[in-house]
Design a protein around this motif. Structure first.
Motif, PDB file in Angstrom:
ATOM      1  N   ASP A 127     -42.928 -83.662 -76.954  1.00 26.87           N
ATOM      2  CA  ASP A 127     -42.159 -83.943 -78.241  1.00 26.87           C
ATOM      3  C   ASP A 127     -42.251 -85.241 -79.005  1.00 26.87           C
ATOM      4  O   ASP A 127     -42.251 -85.350 -80.214  1.00 26.87           O
ATOM      5  CB  ASP A 127     -40.519 -83.889 -77.909  1.00 26.87           C
ATOM      6  N   GLY A 295     -42.080 -77.832 -79.016  1.00 26.07           N
ATOM      7  CA  GLY A 295     -41.389 -78.843 -78.649  1.00 26.07           C
ATOM      8  C   GLY A 295     -39.987 -78.395 -78.355  1.00 26.07           C
ATOM      9  O   GLY A 295     -39.491 -77.393 -78.824  1.00 26.07           O
ATOM     10  N   PRO A 296     -39.433 -79.077 -77.429  1.00 23.33           N
ATOM     11  CA  PRO A 296     -39.730 -80.493 -76.847  1.00 23.33           C
ATOM     12  C   PRO A 296     -40.546 -80.359 -75.744  1.00 23.33           C
ATOM     13  O   PRO A 296     -40.504 -81.301 -74.918  1.00 23.33           O
ATOM     14  CB  PRO A 296     -38.491 -81.047 -76.604  1.00 23.33           C
TER      15      PRO A 296
END
Length: 312
Positions: A127, A295-296
């Motif tokens: 991330d 992401g994360p």
């Protein structure tokens, strides 16, 4: 008997889409040159994943040295399908390098993070990691005089969802250009420069020392594949800056149109990764797009690239 007069034609208002816009509708999907002789594969099972590009190879253990016969058959599959996928290989970096070296010398890229060897590029993304070549269609290192022949990418760590990669068949992209556009680009050259692609995620002070190492180069807008003879569209949104001999506005309009061609779904294959999976692609015939939608979570990949020849 009195003939009935034809109904008057309904008048439509004048309407048009921009002339250099994106074509919608049926496309010619030609996977192989017209003169190519197809033969069955004898040493593995090949499973096509899309109409013109992408196939999964089953029954091959890449941790073992390739025989000459297996190397030749895999090479034919690469030429015919442009990108090959191997599930759950879990190769060491040295075995990955050894496999790639069957197609030529490996190249280094000082602009990207290295793995355990100088010729292994490591993409370790979470991330908070810096962005790299994601979310953009491109062919690798076309800013070199001799862009890579191909690359072998392995996923070391896979996010629970997302992180797919797409490849586009740039011979199919060329086949479906209008006659007018083909006439404008056949025989034309374009400038390729490393700065636009890397400047998206690299500070100027890091790039400046490499300006003399990688000066701008010119390549044909339409490349001839050195083995298959297919004509392939050879410009990309990361590194191609202008078409030689055109004024800036005309070059920009035409390049935008050419860049769009990789976005056509019919030319693409999309691959969902698993741990230890390998993709081996022909950089002379394809572009690719790494999707950053994970992401994360973390995604770790390692790539080795095979040195190529000068496009013509």
């Amino acid at each position: 008997m009195t003939a009935t007069a034809p109904a008057p034609a309904t008048a439509l208002r004048a309407a048009r889409v921009p002339g250099d816009g994106f074509h919608e509708g049926p496309r010619v999907l030609r996977r192989l040159p017209d003169t190519w002789e197809e033969r069955p594969y004898e040493l593995f099972r090949l499973v096509p994943l899309a109409r013109t590009i992408g196939a999964r190879i089953e029954g091959v253990d890449l941790s073992r040295p390739l025989t000459g016969a297996l190397r030749a058959e895999l090479d034919r599959a690469l030429l015919e399908w442009k990108v090959l996928f191997f599930r759950a290989q879990h190769l060491t970096a040295d075995r990955q390098r050894a496999f790639a070296r069957h197609w030529g010398e490996l190249e280094t890229n000082p602009l990207l993070a290295a793995g355990s060897r100088a010729d292994v590029v490591r993409f370790d993304k979470g991330d908070t990691a810096n962005p790299t070549f994601e979310n953009v269609w491109h062919a690798d290192v076309t800013f070199r005089e001799r862009p890579a022949l191909g690359a072998v990418l392995q996923l070391r760590e896979v996010p629970p969802s997302g992180g797919d990669t797409l490849w586009a068949d740039m011979a199919a992209a060329y086949d479906n250009l209008s006659r007018e556009v083909k006439d404008r680009i056949d025989g034309a050259y374009a400038v390729h420069d490393f700065i636009p692609g890397f400047a998206r995620f690299t500070p100027p002070e890091r790039l400046a020392p490499f300006q003399e190492v990688f000066p701008p180069v010119e390549h044909p807008v339409v490349r001839t594949h050195p083995v298959t003879g297919r004509r392939t569209l050879f410009v990309n949104a990361s590194f191609t800056t202008r078409i030689v001999g055109m004024d800036r506005d005309e070059s920009d309009r035409l390049l935008r149109h050419l860049f769009q061609q990789a976005h056509v779904p019919e030319y693409q294959v999309r691959f969902r990764w698993g741990p230890g999976d390998i993709a081996f692609w022909d950089n002379r015939a394809t572009q690719h797009y790494a999707v950053n939608d994970y992401g994360p979570h973390r995604r770790v990949a390692e790539r080795v690239a095979i040195a190529g020849d000068r496009p013509y």
